[in-house]
Enzyme design. Structure first.
Site, mmCIF file in Angstrom:
data_model
loop_
_atom_site.group_PDB
_atom_site.id
_atom_site.type_symbol
_atom_site.label_atom_id
_atom_site.label_comp_id
_atom_site.label_asym_id
_atom_site.label_seq_id
_atom_site.Cartn_x
_atom_site.Cartn_y
_atom_site.Cartn_z
ATOM 1 N N HIS A 54 49.240 -25.378 53.323
ATOM 2 C CA HIS A 54 48.196 -25.403 52.095
ATOM 3 C C HIS A 54 48.702 -24.762 50.689
ATOM 4 C CE1 HIS A 54 47.999 -20.887 53.121
ATOM 5 N NE2 HIS A 54 47.837 -20.913 51.948
ATOM 6 N N ASP A 55 49.989 -24.239 50.516
ATOM 7 C CA ASP A 55 50.576 -23.970 49.357
ATOM 8 C C ASP A 55 51.666 -24.782 48.928
ATOM 9 O OD1 ASP A 55 48.792 -22.091 48.548
ATOM 10 O OD2 ASP A 55 49.883 -20.218 49.626
ATOM 11 N N GLU A 58 51.419 -26.499 45.704
ATOM 12 C CA GLU A 58 51.227 -25.537 44.495
ATOM 13 C C GLU A 58 52.321 -24.799 44.301
ATOM 14 O OE1 GLU A 58 48.191 -21.857 44.057
ATOM 15 O OE2 GLU A 58 47.301 -23.678 44.822
ATOM 16 N N ASP A 59 53.119 -24.188 45.221
ATOM 17 C CA ASP A 59 54.178 -23.272 45.167
ATOM 18 C C ASP A 59 55.577 -23.728 45.491
ATOM 19 O OD1 ASP A 59 52.185 -21.552 44.394
ATOM 20 O OD2 ASP A 59 52.047 -20.629 46.427
#
Length: 189
Positions: A54-55, A58-59
């Site tokens: 999930h990240d 984004e990260d």
């Protein structure tokens, strides 16, 4: 099962060297916790895989195209629902997340809720040990965090029938109540 093993391995490698903000633990512990919450709630392998991942957009340096090539359309769609637009300022980004969560599928809401449940559990542990100083670790302090979490929880419950709401959504709601029971906080106290 291969999907989950591959998602776990991929997430662990992509987030290698990253640490949790408050605890200093390896960041992968968060991803593993999110996936376990989803697994215990009997979500599909695609949802659990997205929990691990999930990240990642984004990260890390992983792109949407890379994720799609490795894990397909469904997992990528679920990850994108949980991915914030880092170009936006904090308030706009969080407002967009709140709005996206309101109309998301149960599966997407579950990933967001599992993510926030693990985050809020970390916050509660840190708060019990360190008190209000924990809010200084964030770009926005107590009031903004309270605003975000309260509104996000409302959006996660929005549109769901009581019989389809996973139990861990209530755990999240309880954590937010404990963390922000005095919201808004009066700094003059």
């Amino acid at each position: 099962m291969m999907l989950l093993l591959e998602a776990k391995r991929f997430a662990k490698n992509a987030h290698k060297g990253q640490l949790r903000k408050l605890s200093g633990q390896d960041y992968f512990s968060h991803l593993d916790n999110v996936a376990l919450i989803l697994e215990h709630a009997n979500f599909s392998d695609e949802v659990i895989a997205a929990g691990y991942l999930h990240d990642v957009i984004e990260d890390t340096k992983v792109s949407e195209e890379q994720l799609f090539a490795m894990f397909g359309e469904e997992v990528t769609r679920l990850v994108l629902t949980n991915t914030e637009n880092k170009i936006l300022d904090w308030e706009s980004r969080k407002g967009e997340t709140i709005e996206k969560a309101k109309y998301a599928s149960l599966e997407s809401k579950a990933i967001i809720a599992a993510d926030k449940l693990d985050n809020s559990s970390d916050l509660l542990r840190a708060f019990k040990h360190h008190g209000d100083v924990i809010w200084s670790y964030f770009n926005r302090g107590y009031d903004k965090q309270a605003w975000y979490y309260h509104n996000l929880v409302q959006s996660l419950f929005f549109g769901l029938h009581k019989n389809e709401i996973p139990n861990f959504f209530y755990d999240l709601k309880n954590n937010i109540g404990l963390l922000f029971e005095g919201y808004p906080k009066n700094d003059n106290d």
